[in-house]
Design a protein around this motif. Structure first.
Motif, mmCIF file in Angstrom:
data_model
loop_
_atom_site.group_PDB
_atom_site.id
_atom_site.type_symbol
_atom_site.label_atom_id
_atom_site.label_comp_id
_atom_site.label_asym_id
_atom_site.label_seq_id
_atom_site.Cartn_x
_atom_site.Cartn_y
_atom_site.Cartn_z
ATOM 1 N N ASN A 50 2.244 17.967 7.226
ATOM 2 C CA ASN A 50 3.667 18.202 6.998
ATOM 3 C C ASN A 50 4.461 16.911 6.853
ATOM 4 O OD1 ASN A 50 3.511 21.001 7.052
ATOM 5 N ND2 ASN A 50 3.618 21.056 9.285
ATOM 6 N N GLU A 70 8.170 22.334 2.874
ATOM 7 C CA GLU A 70 8.473 23.344 3.898
ATOM 8 C C GLU A 70 7.852 24.690 3.553
ATOM 9 O OE1 GLU A 70 12.648 23.610 4.465
ATOM 10 O OE2 GLU A 70 12.875 21.534 5.155
ATOM 11 N N ASN A 71 7.933 25.081 2.288
ATOM 12 C CA ASN A 71 7.451 26.399 1.876
ATOM 13 C C ASN A 71 6.481 26.327 0.701
ATOM 14 O OD1 ASN A 71 9.042 28.270 3.644
ATOM 15 N ND2 ASN A 71 10.755 27.188 2.677
ATOM 16 N N ASN A 99 12.584 20.396 -1.344
ATOM 17 C CA ASN A 99 12.714 21.455 -0.338
ATOM 18 C C ASN A 99 13.969 22.290 -0.591
ATOM 19 O OD1 ASN A 99 10.407 21.198 1.312
ATOM 20 N ND2 ASN A 99 11.290 19.430 2.357
#
Length: 379
Positions: A50, A70-71, A99
């Motif tokens: 991450n 993040e996704n 993001n």
């Protein structure tokens, strides 16, 4: 939006392949461009982190770059010859904007008003990628201009060292001849002695000019050479500067049979001279009376290996992994640019297809140049 971003990154960074997977609720493949590949997304997700961009080897000739958001997960593939350090820096600088863009996409049905903002972010992102890459290319151009100037300065310095002693001998001989003539004590024997001394040193100066002229003239010409002779020529070009510093040059393991192959003549000399100049600078600050640089040239399977070792005490552990980085130098800014060893690394690895490493021996730093003999070094 993300489709355009992936395509932009591929075009502007010379990627072989790029794809994006959405990971917000379930793993969903959104887009791919470039060479068709079969990837295990679950395995790649485990490798990704991450807080940083991860680069791993893929097959024998490629590097895979994993960019965790993040996704989502962005994946790029690059040829191993491409330097990913700056490209990684560019990606990292866009993390927050990506993001925001992706999160806006996920909520687009509920937040219709975000559409305009999203489009603007996409356009701005593409522009910023191009601007960043254009800036990088401009800096790279400036770097190589600076490199040429640094190499010319080193070349002139080596010529000055080579000329200083014979010019002093010529001056002394001419002055001695003049004084004795004025005092009417110049014998025929003295005259011929002084004349021979002047002629011998003039011939030495002429030979020195020929060597450096050939070095410049041949620096962009491909030719079959004998490696042992080329290495000895590099040492001869710095010999006088080594004598001034009382540094001995020692031949260690030299292959008896000539090792032949084609390459661009000036490049190998440039690499060796850069290493020798660094060794001289490291030894010049030592008070020891026993200062030396030792070299070897030998075959190792299908490769030729050139080693250059000094007894200056070695390179500090905290910087030994950085000495081939651009602009890294331990010298004061006015005395060093930090591009000599970086350029040497670039030549050996990217032009000649070999490896350039350095390790600390029991005496000091030891450089290893390894070139594969089965490659035709045409450029």
């Amino acid at each position: 939006m993300i489709d355009e971003v992936i395509k932009t990154f591929i075009i502007e960074t010379d990627a072989i392949y790029g794809s994006f997977y959405l990971t917000s609720t379930k793993i969903e493949h959104i887009t791919s461009h470039g060479k068709k590949l079969s990837l295990d997304i679950n395995e790649l997700l485990q490798l990704s982190k991450n807080d940083e961009i991860v680069v791993n080897s893929y097959a024998d000739t490629l590097n895979i770059l994993l960019y965790k958001l993040e996704n989502g997960l962005i994946i790029f593939l690059y040829d191993k010859n491409i330097d990913l350090e700056f490209i990684t820096f560019i990606y990292e600088s866009f993390r927050q904007k990506l993001n925001i863009s992706i999160n806006s996409c996920l909520n687009v049905q509920k937040l219709e008003e975000k559409n305009n903002e999203l489009e603007n972010l996409t356009l701005n992102l593409k522009d910023e990628v191009r601007k960043a890459l254009n800036n990088y290319k401009e800096k790279e151009k400036q770097f190589f201009e600076q490199l040429k100037m640094a190499q010319m300065g080193e070349l002139i310095g080596n010529i000055a060292h080579q000329w200083r002693q014979p010019l002093s001998v010529i001056s002394t001989a001419a002055s001695g001849m003049k004084i004795k003539k004025e005092l009417t004590i110049l014998s025929d024997e003295d005259f011929f002695h002084y004349a021979d001394s002047i002629l011998n040193n003039v011939n030495f100066l002429s030979d020195t000019i020929d060597e450096f002229r050939d070095y410049i003239k041949e620096s962009n010409r491909e030719k079959e050479i004998i490696v042992q002779d080329r290495v000895k020529m590099a040492f001869k070009m710095v010999e006088t500067s080594y004598q001034i510093e009382n540094i001995k040059i020692i031949e260690d393991k030299i292959e008896i049979n000539p090792i032949k192959f084609k390459l661009i003549l000036g490049e190998l000399l440039q690499v060796i001279i850069a290493i020798l100049n660094n060794a001289r600078e490291a030894l010049s600050g030592k008070k020891s009376l026993d200062k030396w640089v030792k070299y070897s040239v030998f075959k190792d399977g299908y490769s030729v290996v050139i080693t250059i070792e000094d007894n200056a005490g070695g390179i500090k552990d905290e910087i030994i992994d950085k000495i081939f980085n651009p602009y890294f130098t331990t010298k004061h800014q006015s005395h060093g640019t930090g591009i000599g060893l970086y350029s040497s690394y670039d030549i050996v690895v990217n032009h000649l297809g070999g490896t350039l490493d350095v390790k600390n021996s029991e005496n000091g730093a030891k450089f290893y140049i390894k070139l594969p003999l089965y490659i035709d070094y045409s450029i």
